[in-house]
Write an enzyme that holds these catalytic residues in place. Structure first.
Site, PDB file in Angstrom:
ATOM      1  CE  LYS A 112      50.271 -73.453   6.174  1.00 61.90           C
ATOM      2  NZ  LYS A 112      49.597 -72.335   6.844  1.00 61.90           N
TER       3      LYS A 112
HETATM    4  C1  LIG Z   1      48.836 -71.387   6.367  1.00 63.31           C
HETATM    5  C2  LIG Z   1      48.140 -70.592   7.378  1.00 63.31           C
HETATM    6  C3  LIG Z   1      46.866 -70.071   7.143  1.00 63.31           C
HETATM    7  C4  LIG Z   1      46.166 -70.180   5.810  1.00 63.31           C
HETATM    8  O1  LIG Z   1      45.836 -71.487   5.473  1.00 63.31           O
HETATM    9  P1  LIG Z   1      45.489 -71.855   3.952  1.00 63.31           P
HETATM   10  O2  LIG Z   1      45.208 -73.291   3.995  1.00 63.31           O
HETATM   11  O3  LIG Z   1      46.719 -71.528   3.176  1.00 63.31           O
HETATM   12  O4  LIG Z   1      44.350 -71.014   3.549  1.00 63.31           O
HETATM   13  C5  LIG Z   1      46.249 -69.394   8.178  1.00 63.31           C
HETATM   14  N1  LIG Z   1      46.861 -69.207   9.363  1.00 63.31           N
HETATM   15  C6  LIG Z   1      48.083 -69.691   9.604  1.00 63.31           C
HETATM   16  C7  LIG Z   1      48.703 -69.432  10.940  1.00 63.31           C
HETATM   17  C8  LIG Z   1      48.757 -70.407   8.649  1.00 63.31           C
HETATM   18  O5  LIG Z   1      49.971 -70.887   8.899  1.00 63.31           O
END
Ligand SMILES: *Cc1c(COP(=O)(O)O)cnc(C)c1O
Length: 467
Positions: A112
């Site tokens: 993120k």
């Molecule tokens: C947010 C997240 C995901 C999923 O990503 P999306 O874009 O919501 O599908 C997968 N792994 C981790 C560690 C995340 O923080």
């Protein structure tokens, strides 16, 4: 560059308004009116370029003339300087044709950060120009909140309220949010699931008086700028493996479909991608939808990969819109129906379009644990449970050519589960301070939209007085 809503009931807006607005006023999601593209030569020229330069080139296509190229370049350079790895998103080879892209070298050790760091720079820049202060309300299944707090803490023109589902995120995830001391940050521990938090978020955004009173905005993966930021590493990794002359596959651990949709964006921009495997945990709405055509929610189970404990994938609306030939009336109706009835059927023609690129795979808990162990045994790489879902997903599909598995979190973000599986305790990277002994600051609150909206109002008022 203009942005339209997937539901067609809001006016088209520019890049600035699409970014600062988050969700479109009609409840839809913004997508560009026309997809910008790179030529093959432009994509080939990304080879060997610093990550921040590729990011600036990709963002440049979407920002159009609303951000000067020099400003964009500076913001990308600053955003990615916060990463603990010089390559920003390095790759590790784990098989003859398999490569892990490490998206977790940012300040909160989760992918993120890749989007949130640049988003904070964009907000600062765009709001400063308008002399405006906004309130970010954010629902997190674990990692978005930490990344948002890391990116926005101390920002003078943005206040952040983060909601997380009580007891459903890891301690490390929680501490990345709750140990921030800056007064522009507030954390709410909500009695409910992530889907409840997301529903409250949607409710808040549709409340016009609240929206106006606190100048509400969102940084969840519904924000199109995040998708743009995430499309960048599809380019850098694919080019490193021979694109645009060779097509590349991706395996994406998925919950809200933001990361996977970013791959679609890169493809629409001209990157040759053969397959995108969407790997879910037992919260398998996406895997089922892409396999059977029925997009149906269900009970949310707590799993080892909590950032993907989602049974309502916001960004899927964008793919539905695109695959269905951009029929906004149908998209609006479908997702209104999903909200009330909890299920929709994807029209056959749209499903066929989706299936040309996307394959859905669901991975159970035992398989996730076994994959953490086998990956360590076979490659020496200690992976986190989200990455393990993707690595396991890879075994369910036959892929041709180089394949990039997106690794979305550092193993040290889930130390208990990783140690339980392997007997090896993942160490925090050097330079990441331990959060364990810092005091936490958060408020418990009912999973109730009215209570949370009242809190946001009060916090925004108090934060304005402080400032
Ligand atoms: C947010 C997240 C995901 C999923 O990503 P999306 O874009 O919501 O599908 C997968 N792994 C981790 C560690 C995340 O923080």
């Amino acid at each position: 560059m203009r942005y339209i809503s997937t539901r067609g009931q809001s006016p088209a807006v520019g890049f600035t308004d699409a970014v600062l607005g988050g969700l479109a006023p009609d409840g839809g999601l913004y997508v560009p009116q026309d997809w910008p593209t790179f030529t093959k030569a432009e994509i080939a020229a990304f080879a060997g370029k610093p990550y921040a330069e590729v990011a600036a080139a990709v963002f440049g296509k979407f920002a159009g003339d609303e951000i000067a190229p020099a400003d964009m370049a500076r913001m990308c350079a600053e955003a990615y300087a916060s990463f603990h790895h010089k390559a920003v998103v390095p790759m590790v080879q784990v098989g003859p044709q398999t490569f892990i892209a490490e998206l977790f070298h940012g300040p909160s050790l989760a992918f993120k950060d890749v989007a949130m760091q640049i988003l904070a720079k964009l907000y600062d820049h765009l709001l400063g120009r308008q002399n405006r202060k906004q309130t970010i309300l954010c629902a997190t299944s674990g990692d978005t909140g930490g990344a948002a707090v890391e990116a926005f803490r101390g920002a003078s023109n943005v206040r952040v309220v983060v909601m997380f589902p009580e007891g459903r995120i890891s301690q490390v995830q929680r501490r990345f949010m709750t140990t921030a001391t800056e007064t522009n940050i507030a954390c709410l521990s909500v009695a409910g699931t992530f889907d409840d938090c997301q529903a409250i978020l949607k409710d808040a955004f549709q409340d016009k008086s609240l929206k106006q009173a606190v100048d509400l905005t969102g940084v969840n993966s519904i924000n199109f700028a995040r998708i743009v930021a995430q499309s960048v590493y599809y380019f850098t990794t694919a080019v490193a493996l021979g694109a645009p002359d060779r097509a590349v596959n991706f395996v994406v651990p998925s919950g809200n479909f933001g990361d996977a949709f970013a791959g679609y964006v890169a493809m629409r921009m001209g990157l040759p991608i053969q397959q995108i495997v969407v790997a879910t945990n037992s919260n398998d709405i996406l895997a089922r939808a892409l396999t059977t055509g029925r997009y149906a929610g269900g009970a949310v189970h707590a799993t080892l990969s909590p950032a993907m404990d989602i049974q309502s994938a916001s960004n899927f609306e964008r793919l539905y819109f695109e695959a269905g030939g951009r029929d906004a009336a149908d998209t609006g109706q479908a997702f209104e129906t999903f909200k009330t009835a909890g299920a929709i059927d994807i029209p056959a023609a749209a499903l066929a379009v989706m299936q040309r690129t996307f394959t859905g795979v669901a991975v159970g808990e035992d398989e996730t644990v076994a994959t953490i162990v086998s990956t360590l045994d076979e490659t020496g790489e200690l992976i986190d449970p989200h990455t393990a879902v993707a690595m396991a997903g890879l075994k369910h599909v036959a892929l041709d050519g180089p394949t990039v598995v997106l690794s979305t979190a550092h193993a040290a973000k889930f130390p208990e589960d990783v140690e339980k599986a392997t007997g090896v305790e993942p160490a925090l990277p050097r330079g990441v301070a331990s959060l364990a002994d810092r005091p936490e600051r958060f408020q418990r609150i009912a999973g109730d939209a009215t209570a949370i909206k009242d809190y946001v109002r009060g916090f925004a008022e108090a934060a304005s007085v402080d400032a």
